[in-house]
Design a protein around this motif. Sequence first.
Motif, PDB file in Angstrom:
ATOM      1  N   THR A1259      79.833  -4.488 -10.044  1.00 58.78           N
ATOM      2  CA  THR A1259      79.875  -4.192 -11.479  1.00 58.78           C
ATOM      3  C   THR A1259      79.388  -2.770 -11.730  1.00 58.78           C
ATOM      4  N   VAL A1261      77.184  -0.593 -14.253  1.00 68.47           N
ATOM      5  CA  VAL A1261      76.100  -0.803 -15.217  1.00 68.47           C
ATOM      6  C   VAL A1261      75.566   0.551 -15.679  1.00 68.47           C
ATOM      7  N   SER A1410      85.868   4.454 -12.421  1.00 72.72           N
ATOM      8  CA  SER A1410      86.313   3.096 -12.792  1.00 72.72           C
ATOM      9  C   SER A1410      87.404   2.601 -11.856  1.00 72.72           C
ATOM     10  N   ASN A1430      82.697   1.835 -21.601  1.00 70.35           N
ATOM     11  CA  ASN A1430      83.660   1.021 -20.856  1.00 70.35           C
ATOM     12  C   ASN A1430      83.048   0.331 -19.639  1.00 70.35           C
ATOM     13  N   ASP A1432      80.679  -2.515 -17.496  1.00 71.54           N
ATOM     14  CA  ASP A1432      80.577  -3.973 -17.539  1.00 71.54           C
ATOM     15  C   ASP A1432      79.316  -4.409 -18.253  1.00 71.54           C
ATOM     16  N   SER A1433      78.246  -3.619 -18.111  1.00 73.13           N
ATOM     17  CA  SER A1433      76.974  -4.025 -18.699  1.00 73.13           C
ATOM     18  C   SER A1433      76.113  -2.777 -18.912  1.00 73.13           C
ATOM     19  N   GLN A1445      69.999  -6.055 -22.932  1.00 70.49           N
ATOM     20  CA  GLN A1445      70.958  -6.071 -21.824  1.00 70.49           C
ATOM     21  C   GLN A1445      72.212  -6.802 -22.275  1.00 70.49           C
ATOM     22  N   GLY A1446      73.379  -6.293 -21.872  1.00 74.71           N
ATOM     23  CA  GLY A1446      74.611  -6.988 -22.236  1.00 74.71           C
ATOM     24  C   GLY A1446      75.812  -6.089 -22.115  1.00 74.71           C
ATOM     25  N   ASN A1447      76.992  -6.653 -22.473  1.00 70.90           N
ATOM     26  CA  ASN A1447      78.221  -5.877 -22.454  1.00 70.90           C
ATOM     27  C   ASN A1447      78.215  -4.899 -23.631  1.00 70.90           C
ATOM     28  N   LYS A1449      80.512  -3.420 -25.406  1.00 73.83           N
ATOM     29  CA  LYS A1449      81.443  -3.680 -26.506  1.00 73.83           C
ATOM     30  C   LYS A1449      80.948  -4.831 -27.367  1.00 73.83           C
ATOM     31  N   VAL A1450      80.371  -5.843 -26.713  1.00 71.77           N
ATOM     32  CA  VAL A1450      79.804  -6.973 -27.459  1.00 71.77           C
ATOM     33  C   VAL A1450      78.611  -6.510 -28.287  1.00 71.77           C
TER      34      VAL A1450
END
Length: 1468
Positions: A1259, A1261, A1410, A1430, A1432-1433, A1445-1447, A1449-1450
């Motif tokens: 991932t 990050v 990427s 862009n 993942d986290s 902590q998180g995505n 975009k979310v």
Amino acid sequence: MDDFLAFICPNSPFIWNGKRYSDCFEDILLGVGLNIVTTIFIVVLGFKQKSGRGVQGSDVQITVPEKSVLYFVPAIGACLSVLEIIFVWKKEHNSQFVGYHKWFYSCSELIVWTNIILFSKCGSSHYIIFSRVLCFWWILKPILGVFRLVTTFPSLEVSVCIVESLVVLLSITYGTAINVIRVKRESFKRSLLGDPLLSYDSSLEEGGHHDLETNESIWDLMTFKFIAPVMNRGVVKQLDSEDLLQIPTNMAPSSCHDIISSCWRAQLTNDASKPSLFRALCSAYGWSYLYLGLLKVINDCIGFAGPLLLNKLIQFLQQGSVTSDGYLLAVSLGLTSIIKSFLDTQYSFRLAKLKLKLRSSIMTLIYDKCLRVNLAERSKFTNGEIQTFMSVDADRTVNLCNSFHDTWSLPLQIGVALYLLYTQVKFAFVSGLAITILLIPVNKWISQLIAIATEQMMKEKDERIRRTGELLTYIRTLKMYGWELIFSSWLMETRSLEVKHLATRKYLDAWCVFFWATTPTLFSIFTFGLFTLMGNQLDAAMVFTCLALFNTLISPLNSFPWVINGLIDAFISSRRLSRFLSCPEHRSNVGDTGSSSSSFLSKQPDSSQRLAIIVQDVSCTWSSSDEPPLNMVLNHVTLSLSKGSFVAIIGEVGSGKSSLLYSVLGEAQLAHGYIYCDGSMAYVPQVPWILSGTVRDNILFGKSYDPVRYRDTLQACALDVDIELMVGHDMAYIGEKGLNLSGGQRARLALASRAVYDGSDVIMLDDVLSAVDAQVAHWILHNAILGPLMQGKTILLCTHNVQAISLADVVVVMDKGHVKWLGSSAAFPISSYTRFSPSNDLDLTSKNHRESCSSDSSSKPKEQSLPEKEIVHSPEIAEEIVEVELRKEGKVEIGVYKNYAVFIGQFVTVAICLSAILMQASRNGNDLWLSYWVDTTETGQTAHSVSFYLAILCLFCAVNSFFTLVRAFSFAFGGLQAAIKVHNRLLSKLINAPVRFFDQTPGGRILNRLSSDLYTIDDSLPFIMNILLANFIGLLGIAIILSYVQVFFLVLLLPLWYIYSKLQFFYRSTSRELRRLDSVSRSPIYTSFSETLDGTSTIRAFKSEDFFFAKFIEHITLYQKTSYTETVASLWLSLRLQLLGAFIISFIALMAVVGSHRSLPINFGTPGLVGLALSYAAPIVSLLGSFLTSFTETEKEMVSVERALQYMDIPQEEQGGCLNVNPDWPNLGVIEFQNVTLKYMPSLAPAICNLSFTIAGGTQVGIIGRTGAGKSSVLNALFRLTPICSGSILVDGMDIRNVPVRELRTHLAIVPQSPFLFNGSLRENLDPFKMSDDLKIWDALEKCHVKEEVEEAGGLDILVKEGGISFSVGQRQLLCLARALLKSSKVLCLDECTANVDIQTASLLHTTISSKCKGMTVITIAHRISTVLNMDSILILDHGNLAEQGNPKVLLNDESSLFSSFVKASSM
């Protein structure tokens, strides 16, 4: 006429007596004749002056020392002349024949001195005494007087001989004095004509009336008593700079610099094609140095009085006379030694002062040149080379003072000694001379080889110091790469080449030592052998006079190779320095000599008045002026920028943005065109240049303190809260290169200091916004760059920041050195510039920016959920981050000597000591055998032939030669072994030291160990230890012989040893402290110099050369004070030891006279043994002084070993680990932090506090947070740069504490925040372990969008200059990314690697990462929001805690999230 001659010279031929000129002829011609001429000169000049100009006052006051010479010396001369007349009268009264020529000579001498006394009292005495004619005559008269004395010496009585010797000595002293005073007065008059405001005091050679030396009495100056207060304090406490002596005014570094710089400018004017530093030094200090030569002549001449008096004394002892002449001779021997002691120390004192002047002159000249030579011109020299100029070449050029006088003094001493030998053994000395002459071409050939080896060694030393500096500068990055071992191996290769040439030099030196040390022994055996084979008989007076003369020969003969080496070294260094100092200097407004510039300005006379910067048809290169202009960084650029405009300079990486600023600053070489800048300039470089010192010192940058502007500057640059949280606030100490600040803090501090507070008219900012996050960048842009403090200023900003571009009045788009587009920001299509960047809140229109500026710029966004300001752990360390350099107290511990002996090797140490003892024993045996031979010959009891005695003498000579050779080569080998082992162990310990050690220790301090201290261990320490051992063994041999011959000497041994030990204890207590203080005072010079080399462009932009030069002068002044005090203390000891030696000589001579009267029950031995004792007592004066001097010098030099040992005891990184990892580990890339806490120091708050998170394998990050929130600390913990306090870090389920630290680092890839390129080929920079083929390297370069630039530059084999200056900062960062991709690791860490590249390139890079790094775990520390959108986290850190902590975009869609508020703040 014949009757007259018979009357003058009865019972004697007038001219030739069959063997030499008669006494009558020499008395009349060289005595009476010279005195009559002198009297006529004085009288004629006196009456001419009286009748011509009348009585006039003196232009210059006569100082007390001058009065003592002008009045006291003639008075003594008159007294001696009277004494001489009394001796003549007494001789005649005793019915001995005395020729009239004796009366005439004595009376004429009295008339001369009487005339001088009388005319010295008249008002116009200075016109008489200091006239050119008389001054020249007083040089010629003593020389002819010496010739007369030498030829008549053997025939004179003891008392007359001593008196006449003193008369000649007074003539030499008086002649020297009046010539020195005359030249000094003429130079004073010239200085008055040149500068009528110059005070008298400052013009005098010995300084003004404020000088300590001027205030002291003559006796205190002669005996160095003025050092006593310093030495008293040195016994009871550790000395500091306040305890040192004040240096005389004329030794002040600023005064010395003014003199040498004017002489160097004259060199550049008169001989511009090939200026010579040596000629400039001669012009500045040549006359002072020549006067010292006159003092040396007198000193050397007195040195030969000892052997002559010894000859007279032994003759007296052989005759068994009971007159008082023996006592007179014995006392004269002691007095001669005393006079020589005072002359010797005074010569050394004045020479040392001149050397200190030379040293400060050269060091300040080098520093001043560095301030004034632009970067293009300086590119001919590496930083290591320039640092060597300051640390090594300056000292070696100064050593020219020691060697230059010796080149004529030593041959003179040798010549006089050979002549005196001729008077003893006639032409038998020719055999000994033949040996000496045969060795001259051999030594010349060896000297040439030494010169070649030295030059090659210095080249390798330059390269080693450059590599060492590179290693120390980038040690953090090297450790993260796991490259420290390969770098150290490259350094070791350079060191091995240096040692190879050093070994050549040392072994050649050993041959020199062997040839010259055995020469006196060979000389004696050949001379005495030939003398006896010619049918002559040896007698004690002749043999031991010759032995004394052989001993006199030892010093000049042994010194000669070192003198030649010193001269060679000095000339090589002076040529190196001349090449550097002759570089063209920086000029602020540079243009063609053609008409283009004038025609351009004449066309626009009115508009040019409103322009701040005019760049017309400019082409620039980084080549120096003596190289062809290749690889243009600017091509025919034309710009006209109005005053008060805000100009944004943009373009891709390597397009020429920074080069444009450098060109305006005058740092690049202008090949074509004209550049004009109106008003004062300020410059903030892309890599912030921070000074060692307080925060306030950095911001003021030499300007006066304005409280209101200072406070406003801190607020505008968002520094106020940071400073409040620092220990000491704005007085907190910042370490070297801002090591205890974060990248963002360094950038804001540089901006505050160099741009906002300064208030210059034209301000150039090179990408200052890239090091800070978007929120802080927004604040700085509106409150600092476009704020009220910089209102009305012309601002040039190289940037990739879209907000700044939108607000600019003018946008300049650069592309491959050309101006691609020029116009207003309103006309500039920003969308085209940001078309490759993801859609985010940075894509705002100019209108939005201006609205946000008007609504929000008045207050800082303090109410944020993220940390308010850039706060890191580091500011807490501000006052204790840089440890004060430690100075040990007391004597150098015995352990240091033991360690050095271990470095040499036990077997070699034993071999050195044993060979030295046997060498001395064989020499003493040689002399004892000679004594035995003389005694048996005189008593007529010889039972053996001459050939038998000669054979035994030859045997002793052969044994002595063998052990001399063994000792010379053992020392050379042992010194080399120690040098190799010390460097290797020191480098090994430094390589394995933790990063924290380098954070706390300035690089200049470490470099000092690896340059100056290592140079001492390489070269000076073995040399001085060799002398110490020779002196000690020599003294031991003398003590044994004297005790054997003179029983009463044993009575003296105990009190002498007591006095000697007290003196050396008193002196050593102070000298150790002074030496340590000297080493510590030297470090700030090199630290300051190294720091200045990094920031010369900024200094020149601000016109702050004078401020920095004044700071450097302060460092040099402290260094001068330490060295001056050290010199005076050394001479204080030397004088007392020589006086002690004079007492020993007098005692032995008196005991020999007393023993010859047979008035004591103890027999003092045969004439041969007494002669041997006296010949051994003569060199004890110099040997005692030399022993303690060499002992204290060895102890001082041992401080370098002590300092090296300090760094061999530094903490080491924990290298071990119980797990052996697979080559493909980590194969998943899962990273897990479990309750990790990290502290940089136990007393500080945690930088990471109980941090737990998991990053899934493969991932990408992003770690974000305000600068200093703990982002870089996560990488520090992952790479084990700083040990964690608690918790654990797992990579693929394996605890990294169990993995060997270098294994761990080589299996992880990183692109550091500051790009790192070293001097070498590009291929080496990308793949130093040679693990990848060219195809793979080109593929990585293409992925990083830098392939095209590399191809244009010349491919993978192009030479990358030191620091990668041949590439832009952005290009360097791209190359670092390519290097990381080549590593093919499963874990890639990016520490804000796109901060210094344009948005388009950054976007392409992230696309590359990427797409090409799929399956890899990528950890990115980011300031730009676009960098992490862009991914993942993301992890948001706050004061070392995981805040969110998180995505992304979310989180962005969640208005309550920290990330969402952070993005909103960044768009304001």
